[in-house]
Scaffold this motif. Structure first.
Motif, PDB file in Angstrom:
ATOM      1  N   LEU A  28      22.555  -9.143   6.422  1.00 52.74           N
ATOM      2  CA  LEU A  28      23.519  -8.811   5.367  1.00 52.74           C
ATOM      3  C   LEU A  28      24.562  -7.828   5.891  1.00 52.74           C
ATOM      4  CD1 LEU A  28      24.471  -8.825   2.352  1.00 52.74           C
ATOM      5  CD2 LEU A  28      22.941  -6.856   2.016  1.00 52.74           C
ATOM      6  N   HIS A  78      42.046   3.861  -1.477  1.00 58.95           N
ATOM      7  CA  HIS A  78      40.858   4.377  -2.147  1.00 58.95           C
ATOM      8  C   HIS A  78      39.752   3.323  -2.160  1.00 58.95           C
ATOM      9  CE1 HIS A  78      38.431   5.683  -5.639  1.00 58.95           C
ATOM     10  NE2 HIS A  78      38.762   6.905  -5.218  1.00 58.95           N
ATOM     11  N   ASN A 122      22.126  -6.268  -3.384  1.00 59.13           N
ATOM     12  CA  ASN A 122      20.997  -6.274  -2.450  1.00 59.13           C
ATOM     13  C   ASN A 122      20.000  -5.156  -2.744  1.00 59.13           C
ATOM     14  OD1 ASN A 122      19.638  -7.156   0.027  1.00 59.13           O
ATOM     15  ND2 ASN A 122      20.329  -5.175   0.837  1.00 59.13           N
ATOM     16  N   ILE A 123      20.555  -4.001  -3.093  1.00 60.44           N
ATOM     17  CA  ILE A 123      19.669  -2.862  -3.400  1.00 60.44           C
ATOM     18  C   ILE A 123      18.850  -3.134  -4.658  1.00 60.44           C
ATOM     19  CG2 ILE A 123      19.641  -0.448  -4.154  1.00 60.44           C
ATOM     20  CD1 ILE A 123      22.097   0.016  -2.369  1.00 60.44           C
ATOM     21  N   GLY A 169      36.056   3.342  -0.050  1.00 59.68           N
ATOM     22  CA  GLY A 169      34.732   3.162  -0.636  1.00 59.68           C
ATOM     23  C   GLY A 169      33.923   2.133   0.140  1.00 59.68           C
ATOM     24  N   VAL A 170      34.532   1.018   0.435  1.00 60.56           N
ATOM     25  CA  VAL A 170      33.827  -0.064   1.128  1.00 60.56           C
ATOM     26  C   VAL A 170      33.444   0.363   2.543  1.00 60.56           C
ATOM     27  CG1 VAL A 170      34.092  -2.378   2.066  1.00 60.56           C
ATOM     28  CG2 VAL A 170      34.913  -1.865  -0.246  1.00 60.56           C
ATOM     29  N   ALA A 221      20.696   1.244   6.417  1.00 61.14           N
ATOM     30  CA  ALA A 221      19.881   1.838   5.356  1.00 61.14           C
ATOM     31  C   ALA A 221      20.436   1.462   3.987  1.00 61.14           C
ATOM     32  CB  ALA A 221      19.829   3.356   5.516  1.00 61.14           C
ATOM     33  N   VAL A 222      21.760   1.559   3.860  1.00 59.88           N
ATOM     34  CA  VAL A 222      22.373   1.208   2.579  1.00 59.88           C
ATOM     35  C   VAL A 222      22.126  -0.261   2.254  1.00 59.88           C
ATOM     36  CG1 VAL A 222      24.611   0.862   1.450  1.00 59.88           C
ATOM     37  CG2 VAL A 222      24.095   3.052   2.550  1.00 59.88           C
ATOM     38  N   GLN A 275      33.941   7.938  -6.151  1.00 60.73           N
ATOM     39  CA  GLN A 275      34.103   8.727  -4.932  1.00 60.73           C
ATOM     40  C   GLN A 275      34.595  10.126  -5.253  1.00 60.73           C
ATOM     41  OE1 GLN A 275      36.550   6.846  -1.948  1.00 60.73           O
ATOM     42  NE2 GLN A 275      36.390   4.868  -2.966  1.00 60.73           N
ATOM     43  N   MET A 294      37.501   2.913 -10.742  1.00 61.97           N
ATOM     44  CA  MET A 294      38.830   2.403 -10.425  1.00 61.97           C
ATOM     45  C   MET A 294      38.814   0.913 -10.218  1.00 61.97           C
ATOM     46  SD  MET A 294      40.814   5.288  -8.218  1.00 61.97           S
ATOM     47  CE  MET A 294      42.073   4.192  -7.675  1.00 61.97           C
ATOM     48  N   GLU A 329      28.014  -6.750  -3.213  1.00 56.08           N
ATOM     49  CA  GLU A 329      26.918  -7.323  -2.421  1.00 56.08           C
ATOM     50  C   GLU A 329      25.901  -6.270  -2.022  1.00 56.08           C
ATOM     51  OE1 GLU A 329      27.027 -10.375   0.284  1.00 56.08           O
ATOM     52  OE2 GLU A 329      29.054 -11.110  -0.174  1.00 56.08           O
ATOM     53  N   ILE A 330      26.417  -5.106  -1.659  1.00 58.05           N
ATOM     54  CA  ILE A 330      25.494  -4.033  -1.262  1.00 58.05           C
ATOM     55  C   ILE A 330      24.604  -3.637  -2.439  1.00 58.05           C
ATOM     56  CG2 ILE A 330      25.354  -1.611  -0.558  1.00 58.05           C
ATOM     57  CD1 ILE A 330      27.878  -2.067   1.119  1.00 58.05           C
ATOM     58  N   GLY A 358      33.159   3.280   3.767  1.00 58.86           N
ATOM     59  CA  GLY A 358      32.158   4.345   3.737  1.00 58.86           C
ATOM     60  C   GLY A 358      30.777   3.766   3.553  1.00 58.86           C
ATOM     61  N   ASN A 359      30.664   2.840   2.651  1.00 61.83           N
ATOM     62  CA  ASN A 359      29.351   2.257   2.394  1.00 61.83           C
ATOM     63  C   ASN A 359      28.782   1.551   3.624  1.00 61.83           C
ATOM     64  OD1 ASN A 359      29.059   3.147  -0.207  1.00 61.83           O
ATOM     65  ND2 ASN A 359      30.082   1.357  -1.115  1.00 61.83           N
ATOM     66  N   PRO A 395      19.449   4.020  -0.823  1.00 63.02           N
ATOM     67  CA  PRO A 395      19.117   3.075  -1.891  1.00 63.02           C
ATOM     68  C   PRO A 395      17.974   3.569  -2.776  1.00 63.02           C
ATOM     69  CG  PRO A 395      19.435   1.899   0.162  1.00 63.02           C
ATOM     70  CD  PRO A 395      19.513   3.368   0.498  1.00 63.02           C
ATOM     71  N   MET A 455      19.421  -1.740   2.865  1.00 64.28           N
ATOM     72  CA  MET A 455      17.969  -1.842   2.785  1.00 64.28           C
ATOM     73  C   MET A 455      17.366  -2.443   4.052  1.00 64.28           C
ATOM     74  SD  MET A 455      17.377  -1.096  -0.677  1.00 64.28           S
ATOM     75  CE  MET A 455      15.875  -1.893  -1.191  1.00 64.28           C
ATOM     76  N   LEU A 458      28.523  -8.533   6.153  1.00 62.48           N
ATOM     77  CA  LEU A 458      29.510  -7.756   5.402  1.00 62.48           C
ATOM     78  C   LEU A 458      30.532  -7.129   6.343  1.00 62.48           C
ATOM     79  CD1 LEU A 458      27.266  -6.054   2.673  1.00 62.48           C
ATOM     80  CD2 LEU A 458      28.799  -8.022   2.402  1.00 62.48           C
ATOM     81  N   ASP A 477      34.900  -3.996  -8.545  1.00 56.00           N
ATOM     82  CA  ASP A 477      35.910  -4.969  -8.118  1.00 56.00           C
ATOM     83  C   ASP A 477      35.800  -5.317  -6.635  1.00 56.00           C
ATOM     84  OD1 ASP A 477      36.681  -2.349  -7.627  1.00 56.00           O
ATOM     85  OD2 ASP A 477      38.803  -2.877  -7.508  1.00 56.00           O
ATOM     86  N   GLU A 478      35.153  -4.463  -5.857  1.00 50.83           N
ATOM     87  CA  GLU A 478      35.049  -4.746  -4.425  1.00 50.83           C
ATOM     88  C   GLU A 478      33.847  -5.623  -4.130  1.00 50.83           C
ATOM     89  OE1 GLU A 478      37.247  -4.174  -2.185  1.00 50.83           O
ATOM     90  OE2 GLU A 478      38.517  -3.148  -3.667  1.00 50.83           O
ATOM     91  N   ARG A 479      34.127  -6.768  -3.559  1.00 51.33           N
ATOM     92  CA  ARG A 479      33.082  -7.751  -3.263  1.00 51.33           C
ATOM     93  C   ARG A 479      31.966  -7.150  -2.402  1.00 51.33           C
ATOM     94  NH1 ARG A 479      32.381 -10.252   1.340  1.00 51.33           N
ATOM     95  NH2 ARG A 479      34.387  -9.492   2.064  1.00 51.33           N
ATOM     96  N   ILE A 480      32.385  -6.418  -1.371  1.00 52.03           N
ATOM     97  CA  ILE A 480      31.385  -5.872  -0.443  1.00 52.03           C
ATOM     98  C   ILE A 480      30.461  -4.895  -1.155  1.00 52.03           C
ATOM     99  CG2 ILE A 480      31.120  -4.352   1.564  1.00 52.03           C
ATOM    100  CD1 ILE A 480      33.523  -5.792   2.801  1.00 52.03           C
ATOM    101  N   ASN A 481      31.051  -4.053  -2.008  1.00 46.81           N
ATOM    102  CA  ASN A 481      30.218  -3.113  -2.774  1.00 46.81           C
ATOM    103  C   ASN A 481      29.265  -3.860  -3.707  1.00 46.81           C
ATOM    104  OD1 ASN A 481      31.456  -1.012  -1.493  1.00 46.81           O
ATOM    105  ND2 ASN A 481      32.859  -0.514  -3.206  1.00 46.81           N
ATOM    106  N   LYS A 538      30.004   7.516  -4.180  1.00 52.26           N
ATOM    107  CA  LYS A 538      30.378   6.622  -3.084  1.00 52.26           C
ATOM    108  C   LYS A 538      30.887   7.498  -1.948  1.00 52.26           C
ATOM    109  CE  LYS A 538      32.200   2.889  -5.879  1.00 52.26           C
ATOM    110  NZ  LYS A 538      33.419   2.118  -6.100  1.00 52.26           N
ATOM    111  N   PRO A 539      30.621   7.204  -0.717  1.00 53.56           N
ATOM    112  CA  PRO A 539      29.717   6.146  -0.258  1.00 53.56           C
ATOM    113  C   PRO A 539      28.293   6.333  -0.795  1.00 53.56           C
ATOM    114  CG  PRO A 539      30.913   7.144   1.578  1.00 53.56           C
ATOM    115  CD  PRO A 539      31.183   7.979   0.391  1.00 53.56           C
ATOM    116  N   TYR A 540      27.601   5.200  -0.940  1.00 56.19           N
ATOM    117  CA  TYR A 540      26.281   5.251  -1.568  1.00 56.19           C
ATOM    118  C   TYR A 540      25.322   6.113  -0.792  1.00 56.19           C
ATOM    119  CZ  TYR A 540      28.142   1.159  -3.970  1.00 56.19           C
ATOM    120  OH  TYR A 540      28.916   0.324  -4.681  1.00 56.19           O
TER     121      TYR A 540
END
Lengths: 569, 113
Positions: free
Chosen positions: B27, B61, A30-31, B65-66, B19-20, A95, A66, A26-27, B68-69, A119, B22, B31, A20-24, A114-116
């Motif tokens: 990007l 929460h 990209n990977i 997550g965001v 790194a995450v 997480q 979630m 995108e990440i 952290g990434n 890659p 790439m 972000l 659901d998180e846009r930023i995630n 998470k965090p990832y």
């Protein structure tokens, strides 16, 4: 299946990212983009919608737990309960360490924290999981027959081996096929044929139900079933046959054949359980009165034994494992019995099986024509023995040899016999020829012609087992013979039942009518001999005088008897 | 436009964040640039204001997550703290904590100038 495999070879796999998180998104996008086609869903409901559309092309799901609307665990549940979706691996992204356990239970295949992490690690996990699932899918596809959904033959036997490791339940092996299935395909078309096969398969599956057993389609129209033996007959097979008999296909009427090998023998390998059931099944070919046949181990062993005998015959002839014995025949028309002649009887001293009774191999070789080789062997052996005795004692002991029905059709029969006599310096009076009356029944004209020719050459013809056949009276008026040999069954029973006695008398009457002597075989007692003598029987053969003897013992008898003057018989 | 240098000064672990992504600097920066306008910050504030700890936890929460990434360490640590407190429904000065978080967010936003 083929399409999927080709796609897998040629194109990038498609990965669905549910996050659901846009930023995630995108990440991850990209990977993954370098190795995969990536599609996205922003919540669980979207994910399910996408999957319903593209289930066939998605190779992997990366699932956030979630999410609003429908969370990850609910998506997992939907996937695992759907047959098509359940073939797609799912990696859960979370997480929380706590979520891992519940996700495993819900059917997740792997986790990404998470965090990832790096890659490379994510990519490696995705790749490994996709590969694993694709391999499994390939295996699954080889496991079942696409037409019927039953196991394929190889997997069927593999599973049997697995089952056998853990169970010693009594099991039955069943082979089922369709009479003239290729004709059904030819007449009604392959789609009709396929429909029939599918119906049989679904019936087998339904009737097997929860019972302990498995089934496969082994070949075109051949089904194998392996299941726990039932005490109350073969209800499974009965139910299948019953169900199939109520089904009417487009136009084809089908007839199932079933071979059952009950309580498989675990000393044999599983393939053989079904070979044996198939043997029983094949035995029903063209039989329209029975649908089910049982494998009979004793009958099969007999068959194998016979095969062995057939295989070994030639080499046994070559190595002289066949031995000719001589049973003396005595003339009883004088004051005291006189040794007159002998009958050559074959014995088989098999190098590995030991002594084999003629009753085991003569009917077998008569049935398949191999007896011809055996006859010729006996003629040679007997002739050389007669020549030897002639040489040694200066006497001619006539020996009866068998001329089988098949020999009658040998155009070189006369020349062959004469050749043997010539080679051994004998005359046609030395070798007596026994024919059986059964030779008459199906080849009368030929037999009469051959017998006439042989008699013209000077051979004497003895009618063996007289009275046991079917056409005696008719034959006797048309076929010229020199001696009647009374069937030994009559002799054996002549003092026990009146009917046999009457038949003995009848044979004697016939012999008087034909003006030929009678040889009574199977004489074991003085009383039988006395009775036969009183009827006018002139020649006796049997244990009363002597059992069949090897040549050297017969030779002693010759030396001691002094019966032989230069005169025969 | 935010620069890596500015982010490092801010306390972000840009090495990890890159790194995450790439190594895709554009990007990563794009972000990061979108973080201050992330709606979840408002969701968190509003939930705390309304005393809805469940909704607050979900928002925190998700943010955690965001952040952290992207390895935005100061924001991430603050969100983690809030998330863990909310997870156990601990009594805490959530308004104060969220206010601190919002300040950090605004500091990040200020890096754009």
């Amino acid at each position: 299946m083929m399409n999927r495999m080709l796609r897998n070879v040629r194109a990038k796999r498609k990965v669905l990212v549910v996050e659901d998180e846009r930023i995630n998104r995108e990440i991850l996008g990209n990977i993954l983009a370098s190795d995969y086609d990536v599609i996205f869903a922003e919540d669980g409901q979207q994910a399910v919608d996408v999957l319903r559309e593209e289930a066939d092309s998605v190779s992997l799901i990366l699932l956030d737990l979630m999410m609003p609307v429908m969370n990850g665990e609910e998506v997992l549940k939907v996937c695992r309960e759907d047959r098509e979706l359940s073939r797609i691996p799912v990696i859960v992204m979370t997480q929380d360490e706590d979520a891992e356990v519940s996700s495993i239970r819900a059917g997740a295949d792997d986790f990404i924290k998470k965090p990832y992490s790096m890659p490379e690690v994510i990519l490696a996990r995705c790749e490994r999981l996709i590969e694993l699932y694709e391999k499994k899918e390939l295996i699954d596809s080889a496991e079942t027959d696409p037409l019927t959904g039953l196991y394929t033959r190889d997997f069927f036997f593999e599973y049997i081996r697995q089952m056998e490791k853990y169970s010693d339940t009594e099991m039955d092996a069943v082979v089922m096929d369709i009479e003239h299935f290729h004709l059904i395909n030819e007449i009604y078309g392959h789609s009709e044929g396929d429909q029939i096969l599918r119906k049989i398969a679904s019936t087998i599956t339904a009737e097997l139900g929860e019972n302990y057993g498995i089934a496969c389609r082994s070949a075109a129209d051949t089904f194998y079933i392996f299941y726990a033996a039932t005490s109350e007959g073969d209800t499974l097979v009965d139910r299948i046959l019953e169900e199939m008999s109520t089904v009417s296909f487009q136009s084809a009427k089908i007839r199932l054949r079933v071979g059952i090998n009950k309580h498989v023998n675990r000393l044999d390998p599983p393939e053989q359980w079904f070979d044996h059931a198939k043997l029983a099944c094949d035995g029903l070919r063209g039989d329209y009165t029975h649908r089910v046949a049982y494998y009979d181990r004793a009958a099969h062993d007999r068959q194998l034994y016979h095969e062995r005998l057939i295989r070994d015959m030639d080499s046994s002839i070559e190595h002289k494992d066949f031995v000719v014995f001589f049973q003396p025949k005595y003339g009883i028309d004088g004051d005291k019995p006189v040794l007159r002649s002998a009958e050559a009887l074959i014995r088989w001293k098999h190098p590995e099986l030991g002594m084999i009774s003629p009753g085991d191999f003569i009917p077998l070789f008569e049935g398949n024509g191999l007896v011809q080789k055996l006859d010729r062997y006996v003629w040679e052996e007997a002739a050389s023995q007669i020549a030897h005795w002639k040489d040694r004692f200066g006497v001619a002991v006539p020996v009866s040899v068998n001329v089988s029905r098949i020999d009658i059709f040998d155009p070189d029969l006369e020349d062959r016999l004469l050749g043997i006599l010539q080679k051994n310096g004998l005359t046609t009076g030395d070798l007596l020829l026994e024919i059986t009356e059964s030779a008459y029944s199906d080849s009368a004209d030929r037999l009469i012609e051959v017998v006439n020719n042989l008699r013209d050459r000077g051979f004497q013809i003895e009618m063996d087992d007289f009275g046991s056949g079917y056409s005696s009276l008719n034959m006797l008026t048309t076929i010229p013979i020199d001696v009647l040999k009374m069937d030994m069954k009559f002799v054996r029973n002549m003092l026990k039942d009146d009917k046999s006695l009457k038949l003995c008398e009848l044979v004697m009457d016939i012999s008087r009518f034909l003006d030929v002597p009678v040889v009574a075989e199977g004489v074991e007692e003085q009383a039988q001999l006395d009775r036969l003598k009183s009827m006018g029987c002139q020649i006796i053969q049997g244990y009363y005088f002597s059992k069949p003897l090897p040549a050297d013992q017969f030779e002693e008898l010759l030396e001691n008897s002094g019966d032989f003057s230069a005169k025969n018989r | 436009m935010i620069t890596l240098e500015a982010l490092q000064k801010f306390g972000a672990d840009t090495g990890k964040g890159l790194a995450v992504c790439m190594g895709n600097e554009a990007l990563y920066l794009r972000l990061v640039d979108s973080v201050p306008s992330e709606k979840k910050f408002d969701d968190l504030s509003n939930a705390i204001e309304a005393g809805n700890l469940d909704a607050a936890f979900e928002a925190a929460h998700a943010l955690k997550g965001v952040l952290g990434n992207l390895s935005l360490t100061p924001l991430f640590e603050k969100t983690s703290e809030i998330t863990e407190l909310l997870r156990s429904r601990t009594n805490a000065d959530y308004k104060g904590l969220v206010a601190e978080l919002i300040r950090e967010r605004d500091a990040l936003a200020a890096l754009r100038d």
